[in-house]
Design an enzyme around this catalytic site. Structure first.
Site, PDB file in Angstrom:
ATOM      1  N   ASP A  33      21.907  31.564  51.290  1.00  0.00           N
ATOM      2  CA  ASP A  33      20.659  32.324  51.346  1.00  0.00           C
ATOM      3  C   ASP A  33      20.902  33.785  51.697  1.00  0.00           C
ATOM      4  O   ASP A  33      19.962  34.539  51.966  1.00  0.00           O
ATOM      5  CB  ASP A  33      19.666  31.689  52.320  1.00  0.00           C
ATOM      6  CG  ASP A  33      20.100  31.770  53.776  1.00  0.00           C
ATOM      7  OD1 ASP A  33      21.311  31.638  54.032  1.00  0.00           O
ATOM      8  OD2 ASP A  33      19.234  31.929  54.654  1.00  0.00           O
ATOM      9  N   SER A  42      20.687  27.396  54.876  1.00  0.00           N
ATOM     10  CA  SER A  42      21.685  28.407  55.182  1.00  0.00           C
ATOM     11  C   SER A  42      23.068  27.991  54.695  1.00  0.00           C
ATOM     12  O   SER A  42      23.282  27.825  53.508  1.00  0.00           O
ATOM     13  CB  SER A  42      21.681  28.704  56.688  1.00  0.00           C
ATOM     14  OG  SER A  42      22.462  29.836  56.971  1.00  0.00           O
ATOM     15  N   ASP A  85      26.652  33.779  52.225  1.00  0.00           N
ATOM     16  CA  ASP A  85      26.307  32.355  52.210  1.00  0.00           C
ATOM     17  C   ASP A  85      25.129  32.096  51.254  1.00  0.00           C
ATOM     18  O   ASP A  85      24.589  33.034  50.669  1.00  0.00           O
ATOM     19  CB  ASP A  85      26.035  31.849  53.631  1.00  0.00           C
ATOM     20  CG  ASP A  85      24.754  32.359  54.235  1.00  0.00           C
ATOM     21  OD1 ASP A  85      24.204  33.351  53.719  1.00  0.00           O
ATOM     22  OD2 ASP A  85      24.278  31.791  55.231  1.00  0.00           O
TER      23      ASP A  85
END
Length: 577
Positions: free
Chosen positions: A304, A143, A302
């Site tokens: 992902d 992430s 971000d």
């Protein structure tokens, strides 16, 4: 088994590659050796997440292999046959390699794998699991963590991240894999030829993009005026660049400028040491561009592409990064008010948020006669609720969000989705622009109507074994030993989610909390301020969430300053008890 014994087993294993052995033999710092081997990288409801490196407490092809072998046994035990797993990965270091390692082990266990041809956002994987009727899904991502990290998220057949009970069951199978030779692998070319490995791409993307575009609420406005909106977008070197731009372009948002320096996928994140849209620093280049472009909205996703942060111009002309709570409140109000205006708001509509997310959402939902449901921290619990609604048919999911910049409309994805959110944020900004308002002015209207809510998060980094022990001691102190007042303000309610008990400290009674057990404490004050303390599920941190309500921006800022001081004095005492 002691950490040094594990270290020696790895160094002497015939299954460990030579480069990994060399890396381990070069280690001189005993603390570093201990940190790498004092435990196995934990598999929780967020799957795995850790620093990339060699060791049981690190992300590497061996920990990925062990986890996938355990997952394979779990799936075979549960479903017996006709099992498939969908896999996606982001731009991080080793993401593709870890995805292929997972595919190799699944195929070796006779499980069919749908592997994306190149990087994809996490929400597309969530959609794909349900679209292809897979029994599980895997995303290789950490992430928004720094470049040193990677991770392994597991999704159930409902497209949501696995929650507590399923995670525990999967972990029980992973624990049974004690030796490297228990991890089966298969050559990927052989897997393709046998039909066990299928490479997927555009055909799935198109279905997903069409579903996203169908969530447009004010279609006539977008069709007519989308080109009037000036947008700056940064994918922060991640997986959002292509799908976000594609959705916007197909809807007519042609005036989109991408931050070139952050456009290409790069797991080293050269322009953002912490690639998190919560961090204002990721918008430095975009803000410099804004001086010439003067956009209506700036946003970034971000690595992902499941989180999104937005930047708006305030009344003084300065650009401000909105908090996740502010963006969530704006979206909640925009979606509910727009649906009501168009007579499309169902009578059984529901909005879901987490227990650490702004209470302004409850005020907004109440105004529109919509049920507001609180769940534990983590979007997986929002996804789980959507599934419950689907089965029971008693409530209609409209929108869900969490303070950490995650939002979801629609029910075809079961995790936070920055592709969907970017589209709705653009539509919302366009709507207010058509009314002669900025997004900041819309936010001020909400504050004037519902109260000046202010929230903040303090993350205390406590690394290693000692850090984990300190976090546990601190929570025990807060649970059993702290006084029931902060300064001159009394605590009126205490929620202990570990034992599922809410204590009313004024009327001296208790009630059961109808949520899964979790090591979380929430304290509500007599002035409606509150704070929540919990250990992070993905990082070596203890997180403290604080919320106050004021009569103005200045009043709420002053209240927060004092409240934060009082809370952190107690937290400091708890950490050093």
């Amino acid at each position: 088994m002691e950490y040094k014994e594990k270290y020696n087993l790895w160094v002497n294993s015939e299954f460990l590659d030579e480069d990994s052995k060399i890396e381990l033999k070069k280690l001189q710092n005993e603390k570093e050796i201990e940190d790498r081997f004092y435990k196995d990288l934990e598999f929780g409801t967020g799957g795995l997440r850790g620093i990339i490196g060699v060791g049981t407490n690190r992300m590497n092809i061996y920990t990925v292999g062990k986890t996938t072998e355990g997952l394979s046994q779990y799936l075979i035990n549960k479903y017996k046959s006709d099992i498939s797993v969908s896999i996606a990965y982001d731009s991080r270091i080793m993401s593709k390699e870890f995805a292929e390692a997972a595919a190799s082990t699944l195929c070796a266990n006779g499980i069919k794998v749908y592997l994306f041809e190149s990087l994809r956002p996490t929400p597309i994987l969530s959609y794909t699991v349900r679209h292809l009727k897979s029994k599980a899904g895997i995303v290789i991502t950490a992430s928004h963590n720094p470049k040193e990290y990677n991770g392994y998220k597991v999704y159930g057949e409902d497209g949501g991240q696995v929650t507590d009970n399923n995670a525990k069951e999967i972990f029980s199978f992973i624990e049974g894999i004690n030796d490297f030779d228990k991890v089966k692998t298969m050559n990927l070319e052989e897997a393709k030829q046998s039909g066990l490995l299928v490479i997927i791409g555009e055909e799935v993307d198109k279905e997903y993009i069409d579903r996203v575009k169908a969530l447009t609420i004010r279609k006539e406005l977008v069709d007519k005026c989308a080109n009037d909106l000036k947008i700056i977008y940064t994918p922060i070197h991640g997986a959002g660049n292509i799908p976000v731009r594609r959705v916007l372009k197909e809807l007519g948002y042609n005036n989109v400028t991408v931050v070139k320096e952050q456009e290409q996928p790069d797991g080293y994140f050269p322009t953002a040491a912490y690639p998190n849209p919560e961090d204002p620093k990721v918008f430095t280049i975009a803000l410099d561009m804004a001086k010439k472009i003067e956009p209506d909205i700036i946003f970034g996703t971000d690595p992902d592409c499941d989180r999104i942060g937005i930047v708006v111009k305030d009344s003084s002309g300065e650009y401000r990064v909105l908090t996740g709570n502010q963006t969530g409140a704006l979206l909640t109000h925009y979606i509910l008010s727009s649906l009501k205006e168009k007579n499309k708001l169902p009578k059984n509509a529901a909005v879901i948020k987490t227990i650490v997310t702004t209470e302004m959402a409850a005020d907004i939902a109440k105004e529109y006669g919509v049920n507001l449901i609180d769940v534990l921290t983590g979007f997986k619990y929002i996804g789980e609720k959507i599934g419950e609604f689907e089965k029971k048919g008693d409530q209609k999911y409209i929108f869900g969000f969490e303070e950490s910049y995650g939002y979801l409309a629609g029910d075809f994805v079961r995790d936070k989705d920055a592709v969907i959110a970017s589209m709705l944020i653009c539509e919302m900004t366009l709507y207010y622009k058509s009314k002669g308002m900025s997004l900041y002015e819309a936010l001020m209207n909400l504050y004037n109507k519902y109260g000046f809510y202010k929230e903040t998060l303090v993350s205390l980094e406590l690394k290693g074994k000692e850090g984990q022990e300190k976090i546990e001691k601190a929570l025990q102190y807060l649970r059993h030993s702290m006084s029931y007042s902060l300064g001159e303000v009394k605590i009126v309610k205490k929620m202990d989610y570990k034992i599922s008990v809410e204590k009313d400290l004024v009327n001296i009674n208790e009630k059961i909390i109808q949520l899964p057990k979790s090591n979380v404490l929430k304290f509500i004050m007599e002035d409606d301020s509150c704070f929540v303390v919990r250990p992070s599920g993905t990082e070596p941190k203890m997180k403290v969430y604080l919320s106050v309500i004021g009569n103005s921006i200045k009043d709420s800022e002053e209240k927060m300053e004092l409240f934060k001081k009082n809370v952190m004095e107690v937290i400091d005492e708890a950490c050093n008890c």
